[in-house]
Design a protein around this motif. Structure first.
Motif, PDB file in Angstrom:
ATOM      1  N   ARG A   1       0.889  -1.118   0.125  1.00  0.00           N
ATOM      2  CA  ARG A   1       0.045   0.037  -0.025  1.00  0.00           C
ATOM      3  C   ARG A   1       0.900   1.185   0.065  1.00  0.00           C
ATOM      4  N   PRO A   2       0.305   2.138  -0.543  1.00  0.00           N
ATOM      5  CA  PRO A   2       1.153   3.370  -0.775  1.00  0.00           C
ATOM      6  C   PRO A   2       1.164   4.144   0.794  1.00  0.00           C
ATOM      7  N   TRP A   3       0.255   4.015   1.358  1.00  0.00           N
ATOM      8  CA  TRP A   3      -0.114   4.663   3.127  1.00  0.00           C
ATOM      9  C   TRP A   3      -0.691   3.847   3.679  1.00  0.00           C
ATOM     10  N   SER A   4      -0.649   3.785   4.905  1.00  0.00           N
ATOM     11  CA  SER A   4      -1.402   3.195   6.093  1.00  0.00           C
ATOM     12  C   SER A   4      -1.349   3.941   7.404  1.00  0.00           C
ATOM     13  N   GLU A   5      -2.254   3.505   8.259  1.00  0.00           N
ATOM     14  CA  GLU A   5      -2.255   3.953   9.603  1.00  0.00           C
ATOM     15  C   GLU A   5      -1.020   3.756  10.433  1.00  0.00           C
TER      16      GLU A   5
END
Length: 279
Positions: free
Chosen positions: A145-149
């Motif tokens: 993923r490009p970003w996550s929490e």
């Protein structure tokens, strides 16, 4: 009828313009399914023994190593956002005449934060019988993923550490010579896995992280700037760490908009009241 024809023509023209504009972007931004290493880079013939000494390997590049049974072997490979990375390992076992029982080999993958990533498919652990000559392991990671929490354990762009070792075997077999080969490949996950967001920097190790800076240099006055400009020890895959804004989801979005406009025009055509001619 003229109004209906004009609305239909406008909807089709808008859809064609969007698809025509997205064509060059698709050619520029879509990463290759399995990037191949440059011809000048020689395949690694050794592996590290810890996270800090892991050997860098590019996607599509086969790396080999010779070690003793019981050693921990470490490699690291790059992975970009939107990729499905698969790691394969082939272990050539010692001579069956020198072994005293079966051995269980294990393949583990960790992200740039050294968090173990679960395999979505494959056989990361297998047991080899005494008469087996090789054992093959495989681990396909979840889509990067490009970003996550911050609390999530999602795969993120950056380095991925591959660890290969034997998990269970007779004590008499420890130290026997063995060889291993790993190969990491990547495929584009497609628009169905596309996500928003982007990391400020990929999760890659930095060369000479504990090196002392020269106080006379200008970059030493700004620690944050010097840290961001420090060279990474792992090169980015072909196409960079992020695939860009384009994905095949745009095709479905444009097609859905055009079909929706045509459905609206058709509905108006069939449901509008008939005009009465004035006598």
């Amino acid at each position: 009828m003229r109004t209906t024809s004009r609305l239909t023509a406008a909807a089709l023209a808008a859809g064609a313009a969007l698809l025509a504009g997205a064509g060059p972007a698709l050619a520029d931004d879509t990463a290759s399914p399995s990037p191949s290493p440059s011809g000048s880079a020689a395949a690694p013939t050794e592996a590290g023994t810890s996270f800090r000494t892991a050997t860098a390997v590019q996607q599509g590049q086969a790396a080999t190593a010779t070690a003793s049974t019981g050693d921990y072997l470490y490699w690291m490979v790059p992975a970009a956002a939107g990729q499905n990375v698969t790691v394969k390992a082939t272990v050539t076992l010692p001579e069956s005449s020198s072994r005293h029982g079966s051995a269980t080999w294990r393949l583990d993958v960790y992200d740039g934060l050294r968090r173990r990533q679960a395999c979505a498919a494959g056989h990361p652990s297998r047991t080899a019988a005494v008469d087996d000559t090789t054992v093959e392991l495989r681990c396909r990671l979840r889509t990067v993923r490009p970003w996550s929490e911050a609390w999530a354990n999602d795969p993120l762009p950056g380095a991925y550490y591959v660890r290969l070792t034997v998990a269970d075997l007779p004590d008499q077999d420890l130290g026997l010579p063995a060889s291993a080969e790993i190969l990491a490949t990547a495929a584009d996950a497609g628009g169905s896995k596309a996500a928003d967001g982007e990391l400020a920097a990929p999760l890659t190790p930095v060369e000479q992280a504990g090196a002392t800076l020269d106080p006379s240099t200008e970059t030493a006055a700004s620690p944050s700037a010097s840290a961001s400009e420090a060279p990474a020890s792992l090169a980015a895959p072909d196409g960079g760490w992020s695939p860009g804004w384009w994905s095949d989801r745009w095709i479905w979005t444009v097609a859905g908009g055009v079909l929706g406009a045509l459905a609206g025009v058709a509905g108006y055509t069939f449901t509008r009241p008939a005009r009465r001619r004035q006598p």
